[in-house]
Scaffold this motif. Sequence first.
Motif: not given
Length: 62
Positions: A13-19, A36-42, A44-51
């Motif tokens: 979906g919104e995330v592409r995994l390189r394995v 790789s998930i575009d977010s800051g330090h937190h 789980a709070e900044e990108a919960p759906e992608r995580l």
Amino acid sequence: MFDGFALEEIDVGEVRLRVRHGRGPDRAADDVRTASIDSGHHMAEEAPERLAAVLTAFLAAA
């Protein structure tokens, strides 16, 4: 560092995994994955759906 490891891309979906994965007696793990998930330090709070999508895909493959 990654000699003997195959690179595979997985689109979840919104995330592409390189394995990268490889096997052999000199490997510390049989299945190594990165994401790789575009977010800051937190993440789980900044990108919960992608995580959640990345973790779901990882756990489903186990």
